[in-house]
Each structure stands twice: as C-alpha cells, then as structure tokens.
Design a protein around this motif. Structure first.
Motif, PDB file in Angstrom:
ATOM      1  N   ASP A   1      -3.481   3.704   0.623  1.00 63.00           N
ATOM      2  CA  ASP A   1      -3.887   2.133   0.244  1.00 63.00           C
ATOM      3  C   ASP A   1      -3.570   1.247   1.481  1.00 63.00           C
ATOM      4  N   THR A   2      -4.760   0.587   1.716  1.00 60.17           N
ATOM      5  CA  THR A   2      -4.711  -0.588   2.862  1.00 60.17           C
ATOM      6  C   THR A   2      -5.530  -1.814   2.206  1.00 60.17           C
TER       7      THR A   2
ATOM      8  N   SER B   1      -3.931  -4.596   6.590  1.00 61.34           N
ATOM      9  CA  SER B   1      -2.371  -4.042   6.292  1.00 61.34           C
ATOM     10  C   SER B   1      -2.245  -3.360   5.305  1.00 61.34           C
ATOM     11  N   ARG B   2      -1.251  -2.637   5.365  1.00 62.84           N
ATOM     12  CA  ARG B   2      -0.653  -2.036   4.092  1.00 62.84           C
ATOM     13  C   ARG B   2       0.168  -2.970   3.348  1.00 62.84           C
TER      14      ARG B   2
ATOM     15  N   ARG C   1      -7.385   3.849   4.796  1.00 67.65           N
ATOM     16  CA  ARG C   1      -7.335   3.139   6.023  1.00 67.65           C
ATOM     17  C   ARG C   1      -8.824   2.889   6.644  1.00 67.65           C
TER      18      ARG C   1
ATOM     19  N   LYS D   1       1.609   4.478   1.512  1.00 64.28           N
ATOM     20  CA  LYS D   1       1.127   5.182   2.694  1.00 64.28           C
ATOM     21  C   LYS D   1       0.843   6.680   2.403  1.00 64.28           C
TER      22      LYS D   1
ATOM     23  N   GLY E   1       0.741  -1.295   0.053  1.00 64.93           N
ATOM     24  CA  GLY E   1      -0.071  -0.277  -0.002  1.00 64.93           C
ATOM     25  C   GLY E   1       0.863   1.398   0.007  1.00 64.93           C
TER      26      GLY E   1
ATOM     27  N   TRP F   1      -7.847  -4.283  -2.075  1.00 63.40           N
ATOM     28  CA  TRP F   1      -7.422  -3.228  -1.613  1.00 63.40           C
ATOM     29  C   TRP F   1      -8.378  -1.849  -1.601  1.00 63.40           C
TER      30      TRP F   1
END
Length: 118
Positions: free
Chosen positions: A20-21, A39-40, A70, A16, A14, A66
C-alpha cells in the motif's frame, strides 16, 4: 499558523507487506498545485517537507489516494506531476537535475552520515 484541510481516502499508514502506497497532492490558498508526492506514510513525509522545503508554509489543502502497490502509486504520481504542473516538483519534470536547497541538504546529510560511519 494556517489550518491545513483535506481528505484522506484511506486513513493510516501503508501496509508494507501488501505494498500500500499513497499519492498526495498539496495545494495552496488559490488551489494551485504546489507538489505531488508518494509515500507509505504521507504524514511522516509531510513532516520532512516541513523541515526541508521553503514552500511548505503555503500548503493549505491536501488530497491523499492509496494504491495497492508501489508501482501503481509511482505510475499515478508521474501522471499527476506531468498533468498537474506542480510548482515545486523537480523530479520527472523539465526541471529535473536542477539544484535545489533540499537537494543540497540531502547531499550534505548523506556525506556526513558516510563520514561518521567510517
């Protein structure tokens, strides 16, 4: 060691900066839902699961989706946990607060790190 199969909708880690998570579903041999997580970097997180959870060897399939934030991933994870009755999720379930081996290990690791930093 068994082969783990699955699909990752958006391959990679992802971003940050963009938030994107991923939410991931881990399944067993009979397609039972073992765990839902967020989770990323799912593959890194799975490494942690492998080191800390006795159920990890039962994982034979995964799905990763995805999300652009978050917050959106957390909402999807919570819904998936409640809808899917994952066997090994504790947080956000009636089992919340239950003492688990992984939880005890995390607590000990935190205590050791705090003691070492003094």
């Amino acid at each position: 060691m068994p082969t783990i199969t699955g699909q990752m909708i958006h391959v990679g880690v992802g971003d940050k900066a963009s938030g994107d998570t991923a939410v991931y579903w881990l399944r067993g041999q009979a397609d039972e839902l073992l765990y839902v997580g967020m989770s990323r970097n799912p593959m890194n997180r799975w490494s942690w699961h492998a080191d800390t959870h006795v159920w990890w060897p039962k994982v034979v399939a995964f799905e990763v989706r995805w999300f652009g934030s978050r917050e959106a991933a957390a909402e999807a994870e919570l819904k998936a946990i409640k809808d899917g009755a994952a066997l090994h999720n504790v947080h956000s379930t009636p089992r919340h607060g239950e003492i688990t081996g992984a939880g005890v290990r995390r607590s000990l690791e935190r205590q050791r790190a705090e003691a070492a930093s003094r």
